[in-house]
Design a protein around this motif. Structure first.
Motif: not given
Length: 348
Positions: A55-80
């Motif tokens: 199986p495969a899974i994709g994590f996406f964020g930052g589609v809307h530039g004002l919603e930085r928290i979405g990008a930050e959440l995906v980055m935080a999970f990647l960093a972990s």
């Protein structure tokens, strides 16, 4: 260090994570976005087992530039994950059974400019060549009047924006080559509750894999019995034109053997505003937690759910309903999500 990366902290962090995980992480350059005399790369990071048999899974964020928290959440999970690769033997075992794709900064130009839309003024989540089968709410459902107005879809008949196309190409190449696929796209800004949305957004009709989506909802309820997410089809709230995940799901569902379950995390940012009304007077305040301890709490809250999704993806063959179970799962799903008698619409 290039001035491009230095101009956008999220890209700087993403490049650093690429370096830290270089032994296990494959960096893919999907294209470049030009804005303000700068060139921002569109990047995807892949790790885990590339075999189409897992199986495969994709994590996406930052589609809307004002919603930085979405990008930050995906980055935080990647960093972990990158950090755990150095010492966590159980993670290495998990990665043998799943392929993971990260695209945390789908719209780097919008992040840099602090806009919902990309630098061309196009809302990427209204940009797919897909029309709603019913009336959509004015503007919110997508409009072609002007890029100066929100929710602009782009000119009729035009190709998708570069960022939208890069996301779709990445999903097709890296994820839809697998039989069982989950994706999650992280957003913020809707209501007082955290919502997990699934297709459709362009029609109130149920998806073909409603039984499978309900099975996923059930294992979330059973595994995290105290979770506060509202799990529902997006059409229960409003309909839109041009939704990228509807577009990709419709394309993938034409293949009988494919089980593709795309999710959208819509973090309820109105709760942050309710607790701190001064956020209304800042550009990013409607979409992001502004107080440090609340920002950390939001990340902690949702990181546990992203970890659940990773494990759910790796274990899809174990919880997907068998043919003889699908009818019962679909019956329960219809009762849960489609038998309430109300019509989709914007709820404020």
């Amino acid at each position: 260090m290039s001035p491009v990366v230095a101009a956008l902290p999220e890209l700087q962090l993403l490049e650093r994570l690429c370096e830290q995980g270089a032994e296990h992480v494959q960096r893919q350059h999907l294209g470049d976005v030009q804005v303000g005399g700068r060139t921002f790369p569109l990047l995807a990071l892949c790790l885990g087992n590339p075999s189409p048999q897992v199986p495969a899974i994709g994590f996406f964020g930052g589609v809307h530039g004002l919603e930085r928290i979405g990008a930050e959440l995906v980055m935080a999970f990647l960093a972990s994950l990158v950090s755990r690769l150095r010492w966590d033997s159980s993670l290495h075992q998990l990665l043998e059974s799943v392929r993971i794709v990260f695209m945390p900064l789908v719209n780097p130009g919008g992040l840099w400019r602090g806009t919902r839309a990309n630098p061309a003024g196009v809302d990427l989540m209204r940009n797919a060549p897909l029309e709603s089968t019913a009336q959509v709410p004015l503007f919110v459902g997508g409009q072609r009047l002007s890029a100066k107005l929100p929710w602009y879809r782009g000119p009729a008949g035009a190709a998708m924006e570069q960022e939208s196309q890069a996301l779709c190409d990445c999903v097709r190449r890296e994820l839809l080559t697998h039989e069982h696929v989950l994706t999650v796209d992280c957003h913020s800004g809707f209501g007082l509750a955290d919502r997990i949305w699934f297709p459709f957004a362009h029609t109130a009709q149920p998806i073909a894999h409603l039984a499978e989506m309900h099975a996923l909802c059930e294992i979330l309820d059973q595994t995290h019995a105290q979770h506060a997410y509202v799990f529902e089809p997006q059409s229960r709230q409003y309909l839109t034109h041009g939704d990228l995940w509807d577009y990709l799901y419709t394309e993938a569902s034409a293949r009988a053997e494919q089980v593709f379950l795309p999710l959208t995390l819509e973090m309820g940012s109105w709760l942050w505003v309710k607790k701190n009304p001064r956020q209304l007077f800042t550009k990013h305040g409607m979409f992001n937690p502004q107080i440090g301890h609340r920002h950390r709490r939001v990340l902690r809250r949702h990181l546990a759910w992203l970890d659940f999704l990773l494990r759910a993806a790796a274990g899809m063959p174990r919880w997907l309903p068998q043919p003889e179970q699908r009818a019962e799962q679909e019956r329960r799903a219809l009762l849960r999500w489609y038998q309430r008698g109300d019509q989709p619409g914007v709820k404020v």
